[in-house]
Each structure stands twice: as C-alpha cells, then as structure tokens.
Design a protein around this motif. Sequence first.
Motif, PDB file in Angstrom:
ATOM      1  N   PHE A  61       0.831  -1.192   0.000  1.00  0.00           N
ATOM      2  CA  PHE A  61       0.000   0.000   0.000  1.00  0.00           C
ATOM      3  C   PHE A  61       0.869   1.247   0.000  1.00  0.00           C
ATOM      4  N   ALA A  66      -3.856   9.910   7.127  1.00  0.00           N
ATOM      5  CA  ALA A  66      -3.221   9.275   5.972  1.00  0.00           C
ATOM      6  C   ALA A  66      -4.286   8.660   5.083  1.00  0.00           C
ATOM      7  N   PHE A  67      -4.081   8.796   3.791  1.00  0.00           N
ATOM      8  CA  PHE A  67      -4.993   8.235   2.799  1.00  0.00           C
ATOM      9  C   PHE A  67      -4.240   7.160   2.015  1.00  0.00           C
ATOM     10  N   PHE A  68      -4.885   6.015   1.870  1.00  0.00           N
ATOM     11  CA  PHE A  68      -4.238   4.855   1.273  1.00  0.00           C
ATOM     12  C   PHE A  68      -4.747   4.595  -0.141  1.00  0.00           C
ATOM     13  N   GLN A  85      -5.307   1.751  -3.339  1.00  0.00           N
ATOM     14  CA  GLN A  85      -6.055   0.492  -3.349  1.00  0.00           C
ATOM     15  C   GLN A  85      -5.147  -0.715  -3.231  1.00  0.00           C
TER      16      GLN A  85
END
Lengths: 111, 115
Positions: free
Chosen positions: B91, B104-106, B108
């Motif tokens: 990721f 935090a933004f992950f 796919q």
Amino acid sequence: GIQVEQSPPDLILQEGANSTLRCNFSDSVNNLQWFHQNPWGQLINLFYIPSGTKQNGRLSATTVATERYSLLYISSSQTTDSGVYFCAVGPYGGATNKLIFGTGTLLAVQP
Amino acid sequence: EPEVTQTPSHQVTQMGQEVILRCVPISNHLYFYWYRQILGQKVEFLVSFYNNEISEKSEIFDDQFSVERPDGSNFTLKIRSTKLEDSAMYFCASSEHPRGPREAFFGQGTRLTVV
C-alpha cells in the motif's frame, strides 16, 4: 515501540445487529484512524479520530486519548459491513506520521 | 474526491527479478509512505518519505528496497531481487504536512506475487 491491540479478534453478527469494536494502545498518540478492509483488500478510511467522537451514518467512533483506547460502533449492521476493521495509531512525538496498525477485527455479517 | 492511485493492481514476478510499484499521491500532500501486508496479517510500515528523502524506515526496509520520487507526481517502491517472502499487498499512502492534519490516505494496493 507502541503496542496496538484490538478486540474481539473475530465477530459474527446477524444482519441488523449492533456491535462495538475496541482498540487499546500502550502510549500517547497524535493520530488514530479506523479502516475497513474490504474483500478486495482495499483499505477504506472510516474515521480520523485522535480524540473525541465522530459519527458517519451507521458508524460512529470515540477515542479517549487519556485512557488510551478507541471504540468503533456499528449499528444496524449490513452484509456489506463484512471484512476486517483495523485501528492504526501514530505515536506521539514521532519523527513522521507513520501509522502502527493493530491486528484487526474480522467481522462477518450474516443475512 | 482526491485519492491515492497505485499501479499495477496485481503483479506476478519470478524470484530474483526486480519490480517497481508505482503510486500517485494526493497532489497537495507532502508525506508519502509504503506499507506492506502479508496475507492474513496486519499492515506493516515500511518507509516514509518527505522533502525528497527518506524520513523514517522500518527494519523490514533493508537494502533490497528503495524509494524514489522521479517527478512531481509519482512515488515508486523498487524491490531488487525479489524473494518468495516478498509476496504481499503493498500500500502507498500520503498525508499533508506534519503540522497539518495527520490523516493518511491509502491507495487500493498492489498485490505482488513472487513465484
């Protein structure tokens, strides 16, 4: 380093039931996030909640930072809620914004 | 809504080969990360990157791994001489400046299979 424990490890619910997932952490944090990992493996942001309470539809979360725990509430569960729920924390005073993940709660909602 | 995008979504590689996993972080974010999740296990931090250099790395991130921001939008993870145990979901994530919101933004994820 900081330890993150989640409970219960597994949970089976009937559709429509409510549940509470818990996250305990061993030290002060400046970030806490809840994620839902869907069956395709994607991590979906649920809440950014280093303290306080938030609600988003059927989900809500509360973090009591002074007592080092967070709770995720799921009401009126649906089969699409199935998956793994992760709590992740950012250690206070850390050099970066890295997250330390718990081991997750595997939720199965049965129709 | 801005999102982190990763390519490819799946990659199969032979043991010993090099792979490059690609990520496009959210455009106004300044911190970038790679995490790894071995099947059935928890997500583990690998490395964070800020201001064009590694700011922190875990014990997992040894000399086999490297990261790069080759241009203004991409962020890559290179794994040299892959091993069977490198099979995992990788990721990419990004967050704003450390003095801003820390969320935090992950992406796919990229599922890497080493055979």
